[in-house]
Write an enzyme that holds these catalytic residues in place. Structure first.
Site, PDB file in Angstrom:
ATOM      1  N   LYS A  81      51.686  26.501  39.471  1.00  0.00           N
ATOM      2  CA  LYS A  81      51.991  26.587  40.902  1.00  0.00           C
ATOM      3  C   LYS A  81      50.749  26.757  41.779  1.00  0.00           C
ATOM      4  O   LYS A  81      50.693  26.278  42.901  1.00  0.00           O
ATOM      5  CB  LYS A  81      52.973  27.718  41.160  1.00  0.00           C
ATOM      6  CG  LYS A  81      54.357  27.402  40.589  1.00  0.00           C
ATOM      7  CD  LYS A  81      55.460  27.989  41.422  1.00  0.00           C
ATOM      8  CE  LYS A  81      56.796  27.418  40.993  1.00  0.00           C
ATOM      9  NZ  LYS A  81      57.194  27.869  39.633  1.00  0.00           N
ATOM     10  N   GLU A 129      58.834  30.487  50.270  1.00  0.00           N
ATOM     11  CA  GLU A 129      60.044  30.948  49.608  1.00  0.00           C
ATOM     12  C   GLU A 129      59.683  31.212  48.153  1.00  0.00           C
ATOM     13  O   GLU A 129      58.710  30.655  47.644  1.00  0.00           O
ATOM     14  CB  GLU A 129      61.136  29.872  49.680  1.00  0.00           C
ATOM     15  CG  GLU A 129      61.056  28.778  48.604  1.00  0.00           C
ATOM     16  CD  GLU A 129      59.811  27.897  48.683  1.00  0.00           C
ATOM     17  OE1 GLU A 129      59.230  27.814  49.781  1.00  0.00           O
ATOM     18  OE2 GLU A 129      59.418  27.312  47.658  1.00  0.00           O
ATOM     19  N   SER A 156      53.970  24.545  31.317  1.00  0.00           N
ATOM     20  CA  SER A 156      53.746  24.814  32.745  1.00  0.00           C
ATOM     21  C   SER A 156      53.333  26.250  33.053  1.00  0.00           C
ATOM     22  O   SER A 156      52.690  26.502  34.065  1.00  0.00           O
ATOM     23  CB  SER A 156      55.000  24.460  33.544  1.00  0.00           C
ATOM     24  OG  SER A 156      56.138  25.095  33.003  1.00  0.00           O
TER      25      SER A 156
HETATM   26  C1  LIG Z   1      58.344  27.415  39.020  1.00  0.00           C
HETATM   27  C2  LIG Z   1      58.120  27.012  37.630  1.00  0.00           C
HETATM   28  C3  LIG Z   1      58.671  25.839  37.083  1.00  0.00           C
HETATM   29  C4  LIG Z   1      59.622  24.955  37.845  1.00  0.00           C
HETATM   30  O1  LIG Z   1      59.111  24.362  38.982  1.00  0.00           O
HETATM   31  P1  LIG Z   1      58.751  22.805  39.063  1.00  0.00           P
HETATM   32  O2  LIG Z   1      58.486  22.591  40.483  1.00  0.00           O
HETATM   33  O3  LIG Z   1      59.925  22.054  38.541  1.00  0.00           O
HETATM   34  O4  LIG Z   1      57.565  22.606  38.213  1.00  0.00           O
HETATM   35  C5  LIG Z   1      58.352  25.474  35.797  1.00  0.00           C
HETATM   36  N1  LIG Z   1      57.550  26.241  35.041  1.00  0.00           N
HETATM   37  C6  LIG Z   1      57.013  27.385  35.503  1.00  0.00           C
HETATM   38  C7  LIG Z   1      56.139  28.190  34.602  1.00  0.00           C
HETATM   39  C8  LIG Z   1      57.279  27.815  36.799  1.00  0.00           C
HETATM   40  O5  LIG Z   1      56.744  28.965  37.249  1.00  0.00           O
END
Ligand SMILES: *Cc1c(COP(=O)(O)O)cnc(C)c1O
Length: 400
Positions: free
Chosen positions: A95, A117, A384
């Site tokens: 993020k 948000e 992610s």
């Molecule tokens: C917020 C988040 C997501 C989901 O958000 P996307 O916009 O779909 O990427 C996925 N993985 C992690 C670790 C997150 O914090």
């Protein structure tokens, strides 16, 4: 490093092949136009690109490794599994890539205050981090339910100097927090920038967030070519709003041999009402300023959703994903709560990596997929985020 991808540019109204747009109250139209114009101007500005690169390297810690999960591959017994390690970014997830881009844009636009948000609190923490770095006041809207569920992240935001406002309307979760943030923007747009946390919302956000996250795919493409001398067969990422997935996909979307797979949260199962598999179970509709796939009731209102991973718990999906689904360029699969937890525990035990539960959905699907493929096939999974934030939730699921 290129941060700006040149493919799939939306049309002048912000539509990707009919999805997206700028479906906002008249008052917000000029606000969105101001952002779109400012972004168009700076995105190729060498000074802006230099700043992005500087903070990417020195603050976020890029580039992140593309790691060959050797033991996981061996144990799975099929295709080679590579992990793109976004969990190693500062603040623990992808993020921050988007946050840094939007904050630098807001500064160039002369905005004096940032609002955001947040659902689980990950985007809130990333935004609070960026605001602390640049000395900008930061207000984060968070559903009152989420404030209760994610008290640690609420405290982290406060430590970083942000104000956290608990939203007491609707389901008191992410979708309501977006509504409240949009209302703040309507009142305060002159000095305030709304920093949206995923590739969702009205134009230009889906395109802009995609561009800021495309660093994931750009790096991964170069790294797999270095490691294997060829492109992967699959690129797999979890989909909440879709920002980490579109970031990874953007590196490969022009390579027709690479199959793009988004993995949604099937929660307690696609045949229950407790999931957030927007692509599998939703239909096009309007939410938060865009026409896109949406889990909705017969009146077009968003349905309640569930996932063990708060970051995937959103009833819609970014417009570009709707386009990729309709054109068949990407496919969307899902993984249940249980499959995600199992995949998470597996990675802990055999690779020494605690992944976020969101990322564990992508991992769960990738493991299933790898088993069906020959050993010379290649899969990249976007990891992610890291899972430290999820330990309390996992503890309720797993007895050790
Ligand atoms: C917020 C988040 C997501 C989901 O958000 P996307 O916009 O779909 O990427 C996925 N993985 C992690 C670790 C997150 O914090």
């Amino acid at each position: 490093m290129t941060y700006i991808s040149k493919y799939s540019t939306p049309d002048a109204q912000g539509y990707f092949n009919g999805f997206g747009g700028q479906i906002v109250p008249d008052l917000l139209k000029p606000v969105m136009e101001e952002i779109a114009e400012a972004y168009e101007k700076i995105k190729t500005d060498p000074e802006f690109i230099r700043e992005m690169k500087y903070y990417a390297e020195k603050f976020i810690g890029r580039e992140t490794p593309l790691y060959f999960a050797e033991r996981l591959t061996k144990e799975t017994g099929g295709a080679k599994i590579y992990l793109k390690r976004e969990d190693l970014c500062h603040t623990g997830a992808h993020k921050i890539n988007n946050v840094m881009g939007q904050i630098l844009l807001a500064r160039k636009m002369g905005k004096k205050r940032i609002i955001a948000e947040t659902g689980a609190g990950q985007h809130g923490v990333a935004t609070a981090t960026g605001c602390a770095l640049f000395g900008l006041p930061c207000t984060v809207y968070m559903g009152a339910e989420d404030v209760k569920r994610q008290s640690l992240n609420v405290f982290r935001m406060k430590m970083l100097g942000a104000e956290v406002i608990a939203v007491e309307r609707g389901q008191k979760t992410l979708s309501d927090a977006v509504d409240e943030a949009l209302e703040d923007l309507v009142k305060n747009y002159r000095d305030t920038f709304y920093l949206i946390g995923s590739a969702v919302g009205p134009h230009p956000y889906p395109m802009m967030v995609r561009d800021f996250q495309s660093v994931i795919g750009t790096e991964a493409r170069r790294q797999i070519l270095e490691a294997e001398g060829r492109l992967p067969d699959y690129a797999v990422a979890c989909v909440g709003g879709g920002s980490n997935a579109i970031g990874l996909f953007s590196g490969f979307v022009n390579d027709s041999s690479v199959r793009l797979v988004g993995v949604e949260a099937a929660g307690k199962g696609l045949d229950t009402n407790e999931h957030c598999a927007t692509m599998a179970k939703g239909a096009p509709g309007v939410l938060h300023g865009a026409y896109t796939y949406l889990l909705q009731d017969e009146n077009g209102r968003p349905l309640p959703t569930h996932s063990i991973s708060a970051g995937l718990d959103y009833p819609a999906v970014g417009a570009e994903h709707s386009m990729l689904k309709e054109t068949g360029r990407a496919v969307y699969e899902s993984a249940t709560d249980k499959e995600a937890v199992d995949a998470c525990m597996k990675l802990c035990r055999i690779e020494g990596i605690i992944p976020a539960l969101e990322s564990s959905h992508a991992l769960a699907y990738a493991i299933k997929l790898a088993k069906t493929l020959d050993k010379d096939r290649l899969i990249i999974v976007n990891l992610s985020g890291r899972g430290d934030k999820d330990v309390d939730i996992i503890r309720e699921y797993v007895r050790l």
